[in-house]
Design a protein around this motif. Structure first.
Motif, PDB file in Angstrom:
ATOM      1  N   GLY A  42       0.793  -1.225   0.000  1.00 22.51           N
ATOM      2  CA  GLY A  42       0.000   0.000   0.000  1.00 22.51           C
ATOM      3  C   GLY A  42       0.822   1.270   0.000  1.00 22.51           C
ATOM      4  N   LYS A  66       1.200  -1.518   4.509  1.00 22.18           N
ATOM      5  CA  LYS A  66      -0.096  -0.828   4.473  1.00 22.18           C
ATOM      6  C   LYS A  66      -1.012  -1.704   3.650  1.00 22.18           C
ATOM      7  N   ASP A  67      -2.116  -2.140   4.265  1.00 25.40           N
ATOM      8  CA  ASP A  67      -2.995  -3.056   3.526  1.00 25.40           C
ATOM      9  C   ASP A  67      -3.822  -2.301   2.486  1.00 25.40           C
ATOM     10  N   LEU A  69      -7.046  -1.923   2.160  1.00 22.32           N
ATOM     11  CA  LEU A  69      -8.157  -1.105   2.664  1.00 22.32           C
ATOM     12  C   LEU A  69      -7.664   0.283   3.063  1.00 22.32           C
ATOM     13  N   GLU A  70      -6.522   0.338   3.745  1.00 26.19           N
ATOM     14  CA  GLU A  70      -5.946   1.632   4.133  1.00 26.19           C
ATOM     15  C   GLU A  70      -5.510   2.425   2.902  1.00 26.19           C
ATOM     16  N   ALA A  71      -4.861   1.748   1.974  1.00 27.49           N
ATOM     17  CA  ALA A  71      -4.407   2.422   0.754  1.00 27.49           C
ATOM     18  C   ALA A  71      -5.596   2.953  -0.043  1.00 27.49           C
ATOM     19  N   CYS A  72      -6.667   2.163  -0.132  1.00 33.28           N
ATOM     20  CA  CYS A  72      -7.870   2.591  -0.850  1.00 33.28           C
ATOM     21  C   CYS A  72      -8.438   3.863  -0.225  1.00 33.28           C
ATOM     22  N   ALA A  73      -8.573   3.865   1.090  1.00 37.65           N
ATOM     23  CA  ALA A  73      -9.113   5.042   1.792  1.00 37.65           C
ATOM     24  C   ALA A  73      -8.214   6.260   1.581  1.00 37.65           C
ATOM     25  N   ASP A  74      -6.892   6.059   1.631  1.00 40.45           N
ATOM     26  CA  ASP A  74      -5.957   7.170   1.411  1.00 40.45           C
ATOM     27  C   ASP A  74      -6.084   7.735  -0.001  1.00 40.45           C
ATOM     28  N   ARG A 100     -16.256  -4.137   4.056  1.00 42.57           N
ATOM     29  CA  ARG A 100     -15.117  -3.287   4.442  1.00 42.57           C
ATOM     30  C   ARG A 100     -14.442  -2.695   3.204  1.00 42.57           C
ATOM     31  N   ALA A 104     -14.187   1.333   2.461  1.00 38.42           N
ATOM     32  CA  ALA A 104     -12.891   1.988   2.233  1.00 38.42           C
ATOM     33  C   ALA A 104     -12.891   2.805   0.944  1.00 38.42           C
TER      34      ALA A 104
END
Length: 171
Positions: A42, A66-67, A69-74, A100, A104
């Protein structure tokens, strides 16, 4: 407009910690005339995204550092990441994982193992849909700007002769 993608040479960002998956995805997408950038996690995906905005992102959920889901949200928090389609790729097919992914900011998801012959076509149709959304968004922005011009203009109307430009009538 520069924000509109060219469906002739779209750019995909493949993000997966599995080198084999990235290699096969690259091969499938390139066979559909799609350029490819790759990232293995991520954090690297965010760096690639900032360097050159892709037209579509295929993002694995489970990765180190960084998984997905976190990368998508960022990415969704970036101004230029609002309309980019993001397909989440996962080995999990439970409802919670899917929910989830959508929370995200994912546009769609696929469950591994992937059906490779269908994968390229699915990406192509996601790109076409994204193109339509971006064109609609651009048209909407133009309409908003024109509306502001009309609102700020005076309410006076002048009718002029088209040759001499002399005023013939006013309200």
């Amino acid at each position: 407009m520069n924000d509109i993608i060219s469906l002739e040479t779209p750019l995909a960002l493949i993000v997966d910690d599995d080198t084999t998956v990235r290699t096969i995805m690259r091969s499938v997408l390139e066979s559909h005339s799609i350029r490819v950038n790759e990232a293995c996690n991520g954090l690297e995906a965010l760096h690639c995204f900032e360097q050159e905005t892709p037209d579509i992102i295929i993002l694995d959920i489970e990765m180190p550092e960084k998984d997905g889901l976190e990368a998508c949200a960022d990415i969704r928090h970036h101004a230029k990441g609002k309309l980019v389609p993001i397909m989440m790729s996962t080995g999990m097919d439970d409802t919670d994982s899917i929910n989830r992914a959508y929370q995200a900011g994912a546009t769609d998801f696929v469950v591994k193992p992937l059906n490779w012959p269908i994968f390229g076509h699915r990406i192509r149709y996601m790109l076409q849909s994204a193109q339509a959304v971006k064109e609609h968004h651009a048209t909407l922005q133009t309409a908003i700007r024109l509306g502001k011009v009309v609102e700020r203009s005076s309410s006076e109307v002048f009718i002029c002769d088209d040759h001499s430009l002399k005023v013939q009538q006013t309200n």
